[in-house]
Design an enzyme around this catalytic site. Structure first.
Site, PDB file in Angstrom:
ATOM      1  N   ILE A  70       0.901  -1.151   0.000  1.00  0.00           N
ATOM      2  CA  ILE A  70       0.000   0.000   0.000  1.00  0.00           C
ATOM      3  C   ILE A  70       0.938   1.198   0.000  1.00  0.00           C
ATOM      4  O   ILE A  70       1.883   1.259   0.787  1.00  0.00           O
ATOM      5  CB  ILE A  70      -0.975  -0.007   1.205  1.00  0.00           C
ATOM      6  CG1 ILE A  70      -1.802   1.292   1.255  1.00  0.00           C
ATOM      7  CG2 ILE A  70      -0.281  -0.251   2.535  1.00  0.00           C
ATOM      8  CD1 ILE A  70      -2.952   1.261   2.282  1.00  0.00           C
ATOM      9  N   SER A  71       0.714   2.133  -0.916  1.00  0.00           N
ATOM     10  CA  SER A  71       1.612   3.287  -1.043  1.00  0.00           C
ATOM     11  C   SER A  71       1.552   4.151   0.212  1.00  0.00           C
ATOM     12  O   SER A  71       0.620   4.048   1.010  1.00  0.00           O
ATOM     13  CB  SER A  71       1.225   4.132  -2.253  1.00  0.00           C
ATOM     14  OG  SER A  71       1.250   3.360  -3.422  1.00  0.00           O
ATOM     15  N   HIS A  89      -0.666   8.935  -1.871  1.00  0.00           N
ATOM     16  CA  HIS A  89      -2.108   8.883  -2.171  1.00  0.00           C
ATOM     17  C   HIS A  89      -2.660  10.312  -2.254  1.00  0.00           C
ATOM     18  O   HIS A  89      -3.453  10.628  -3.138  1.00  0.00           O
ATOM     19  CB  HIS A  89      -2.848   8.088  -1.086  1.00  0.00           C
ATOM     20  CG  HIS A  89      -2.573   6.605  -1.127  1.00  0.00           C
ATOM     21  ND1 HIS A  89      -2.319   5.857  -0.011  1.00  0.00           N
ATOM     22  CD2 HIS A  89      -2.512   5.744  -2.171  1.00  0.00           C
ATOM     23  CE1 HIS A  89      -2.136   4.586  -0.356  1.00  0.00           C
ATOM     24  NE2 HIS A  89      -2.243   4.495  -1.662  1.00  0.00           N
ATOM     25  N   SER A 119      -4.489  -2.779  -2.171  1.00  0.00           N
ATOM     26  CA  SER A 119      -5.274  -2.823  -0.925  1.00  0.00           C
ATOM     27  C   SER A 119      -6.694  -2.300  -1.101  1.00  0.00           C
ATOM     28  O   SER A 119      -7.582  -2.632  -0.314  1.00  0.00           O
ATOM     29  CB  SER A 119      -4.579  -1.977   0.142  1.00  0.00           C
ATOM     30  OG  SER A 119      -4.654  -0.598  -0.214  1.00  0.00           O
ATOM     31  N   GLU A 123      -6.820  -4.915 -10.810  1.00  0.00           N
ATOM     32  CA  GLU A 123      -5.663  -5.525 -10.161  1.00  0.00           C
ATOM     33  C   GLU A 123      -5.455  -6.879 -10.816  1.00  0.00           C
ATOM     34  O   GLU A 123      -6.440  -7.569 -11.106  1.00  0.00           O
ATOM     35  CB  GLU A 123      -6.018  -5.636  -8.655  1.00  0.00           C
ATOM     36  CG  GLU A 123      -5.114  -6.451  -7.798  1.00  0.00           C
ATOM     37  CD  GLU A 123      -3.662  -6.016  -7.822  1.00  0.00           C
ATOM     38  OE1 GLU A 123      -3.330  -4.868  -7.465  1.00  0.00           O
ATOM     39  OE2 GLU A 123      -2.829  -6.856  -8.206  1.00  0.00           O
ATOM     40  N   HIS A 124      -4.174  -7.265 -11.074  1.00  0.00           N
ATOM     41  CA  HIS A 124      -3.987  -8.533 -11.800  1.00  0.00           C
ATOM     42  C   HIS A 124      -3.778  -9.742 -10.890  1.00  0.00           C
ATOM     43  O   HIS A 124      -3.617 -10.848 -11.391  1.00  0.00           O
ATOM     44  CB  HIS A 124      -2.881  -8.411 -12.858  1.00  0.00           C
ATOM     45  CG  HIS A 124      -1.504  -8.220 -12.321  1.00  0.00           C
ATOM     46  ND1 HIS A 124      -0.377  -8.306 -13.107  1.00  0.00           N
ATOM     47  CD2 HIS A 124      -1.081  -7.945 -11.074  1.00  0.00           C
ATOM     48  CE1 HIS A 124       0.677  -8.085 -12.350  1.00  0.00           C
ATOM     49  NE2 HIS A 124       0.286  -7.868 -11.126  1.00  0.00           N
ATOM     50  N   ASP A 152      -5.381  -7.204 -16.601  1.00  0.00           N
ATOM     51  CA  ASP A 152      -4.122  -6.508 -16.872  1.00  0.00           C
ATOM     52  C   ASP A 152      -4.419  -5.023 -17.080  1.00  0.00           C
ATOM     53  O   ASP A 152      -4.988  -4.630 -18.102  1.00  0.00           O
ATOM     54  CB  ASP A 152      -3.463  -7.111 -18.117  1.00  0.00           C
ATOM     55  CG  ASP A 152      -2.082  -6.498 -18.377  1.00  0.00           C
ATOM     56  OD1 ASP A 152      -1.754  -5.453 -17.758  1.00  0.00           O
ATOM     57  OD2 ASP A 152      -1.332  -7.063 -19.193  1.00  0.00           O
ATOM     58  N   THR A 198       3.529  -5.050 -14.299  1.00  0.00           N
ATOM     59  CA  THR A 198       4.140  -6.210 -14.953  1.00  0.00           C
ATOM     60  C   THR A 198       3.092  -7.161 -15.494  1.00  0.00           C
ATOM     61  O   THR A 198       1.894  -6.951 -15.353  1.00  0.00           O
ATOM     62  CB  THR A 198       4.953  -7.018 -13.913  1.00  0.00           C
ATOM     63  OG1 THR A 198       4.028  -7.396 -12.865  1.00  0.00           O
ATOM     64  CG2 THR A 198       6.093  -6.233 -13.335  1.00  0.00           C
TER      65      THR A 198
HETATM   66  N1  SAH Z   1      -2.701   1.766  -5.024  1.00  0.00           N
HETATM   67  C1  SAH Z   1      -2.300   0.532  -4.383  1.00  0.00           C
HETATM   68  C2  SAH Z   1      -0.898   0.181  -4.847  1.00  0.00           C
HETATM   69  C3  SAH Z   1      -0.602  -1.261  -4.756  1.00  0.00           C
HETATM   70  S1  SAH Z   1       1.059  -1.652  -5.333  1.00  0.00           S
HETATM   71  C4  SAH Z   1      -2.331   0.729  -2.889  1.00  0.00           C
HETATM   72  O1  SAH Z   1      -1.924   1.807  -2.441  1.00  0.00           O
HETATM   73  O2  SAH Z   1      -2.726  -0.195  -2.164  1.00  0.00           O
HETATM   74  C5  SAH Z   1       0.791  -1.837  -7.077  1.00  0.00           C
HETATM   75  C6  SAH Z   1      -0.192  -2.907  -7.466  1.00  0.00           C
HETATM   76  O3  SAH Z   1      -0.181  -3.022  -8.871  1.00  0.00           O
HETATM   77  C7  SAH Z   1       0.111  -4.304  -6.912  1.00  0.00           C
HETATM   78  O4  SAH Z   1      -0.991  -4.723  -6.158  1.00  0.00           O
HETATM   79  C8  SAH Z   1       0.301  -5.155  -8.172  1.00  0.00           C
HETATM   80  O5  SAH Z   1      -0.190  -6.484  -8.029  1.00  0.00           O
HETATM   81  C9  SAH Z   1      -0.486  -4.370  -9.202  1.00  0.00           C
HETATM   82  N2  SAH Z   1      -0.101  -4.583 -10.605  1.00  0.00           N
HETATM   83  C10 SAH Z   1       1.150  -4.706 -11.121  1.00  0.00           C
HETATM   84  N3  SAH Z   1       1.085  -4.881 -12.463  1.00  0.00           N
HETATM   85  C11 SAH Z   1      -0.238  -4.878 -12.803  1.00  0.00           C
HETATM   86  C12 SAH Z   1      -0.940  -5.040 -14.037  1.00  0.00           C
HETATM   87  N4  SAH Z   1      -0.301  -5.235 -15.204  1.00  0.00           N
HETATM   88  N5  SAH Z   1      -2.294  -4.956 -14.013  1.00  0.00           N
HETATM   89  C13 SAH Z   1      -2.968  -4.768 -12.843  1.00  0.00           C
HETATM   90  N6  SAH Z   1      -2.350  -4.636 -11.649  1.00  0.00           N
HETATM   91  C14 SAH Z   1      -0.995  -4.691 -11.618  1.00  0.00           C
END
Ligand code: SAH
Length: 242
Positions: free
Chosen positions: A59-60, A65, A89, A118-119, A152, A238
């Site tokens: 979580i950033s 945020h 999160s 979210e992937h 994705d 990714t």
């Molecule tokens: N805004 C979130 C950040 C989570 S970290 C927070 O503050 O809780 C970044 C997230 O991006 C991770 O959960 C990771 O699984 C997701 N992620 C990475 N590549 C992705 C993709 N290609 N598609 C969707 N989600 C992805």
């Protein structure tokens, strides 16, 4: 700075971020006061630092945020459609839902929505579970004002668009074209991008040129304007883990 802005509870954390000038917009402050980070961060919820949430994700930090919301604020109003990519999160998705809701009336389907994509399926489930910890969160899920989907994020989520605002929570290797296509005109995207150029303007591919936030505006006439705003450190956007 981080230690200074932490708090012993949610209100103290947000008030400290406000006093330190890390949050400047009143609507953003109110939206963040309305979401207890304790529901979203499994450890040190009131520390101004990123925290692990499992599956290699974090979580950033709260100030990030805040910055993300402030860059997008002019595009976050009742009725706005928003895509939160890498929703993890679910915390920021909830803050954005507060920003696109009129607190004086109950949420309806007609007033726009925020989609968290979210992937990692387990994180999609976790975000729903986290949001279910508060009555506001449960109402957002029930009304469809907030939806969490697995996919994705580099391809966006055309079904929910076009979007007034797109937030990307992981570092992209490029400004993915489908995301720009799915922006409304006018609309704005906040996206961390892995830089291929160092500060000297020379190519540093593979040498860690650094990550920067880009603010991408699609103007009312459809023209796209990109601005590199500040250096950051995000986990990468990714392929999904096998
Ligand atoms: N805004 C979130 C950040 C989570 S970290 C927070 O503050 O809780 C970044 C997230 O991006 C991770 O959960 C990771 O699984 C997701 N992620 C990475 N590549 C992705 C993709 N290609 N598609 C969707 N989600 C992805």
């Amino acid at each position: 700075m981080a230690w200074f802005c932490s708090g012993t509870n949610n209100t103290e954390l947000i008030e400290n971020l406000w006093s330190a000038g890390l949050i400047k917009n009143k609507r953003v402050k109110k939206a963040m006061l309305g979401v207890d980070r304790d529901h979203y961060a499994p450890s040190s919820p009131y520390s101004d630092s990123p925290q692990p949430i499992g599956y290699g994700a974090t979580i950033s930090a709260p100030h990030m945020h805040g910055h993300a919301c402030e860059y997008l604020i002019d595009f976050l109003h009742p009725g706005s459609r928003v895509l939160d990519i890498g929703s993890g999160s679910g915390y920021l998705t909830h803050v954005i839902a507060n920003l696109i809701t009129d607190p004086s009336s109950p949420p309806t389907d007609a007033d726009g929505h925020v989609i968290g994509i979210e992937h990692i399926q387990e994180l999609v489930d976790l975000a729903r579970e986290n949001m279910g910890k508060s009555e506001d969160g449960r109402n957002f899920l029930k009304s469809g004002k907030v939806q969490f989907v697995c996919g994705d994020g580099r391809r966006g989520w055309p079904e929910g668009g076009p979007y007034d605002a797109i937030h990307v929570g992981a570092a992209a290797v490029e400004l993915h074209a489908p995301l720009i296509e799915q922006l409304k005109a006018p609309g704005r995207m906040f996206i961390p991008v892995e830089s291929e150029e160092g500060e000297d303007g020379l190519s540093h591919v593979g040498l860690g040129g650094g990550q920067y936030i880009w603010v991408v505006d699609k103007k009312a006439d459809g023209t796209v304007v990109k601005e590199k705003v500040f250096g950051v450190s995000y986990v990468p956007l990714t392929d999904a883990p096998k």
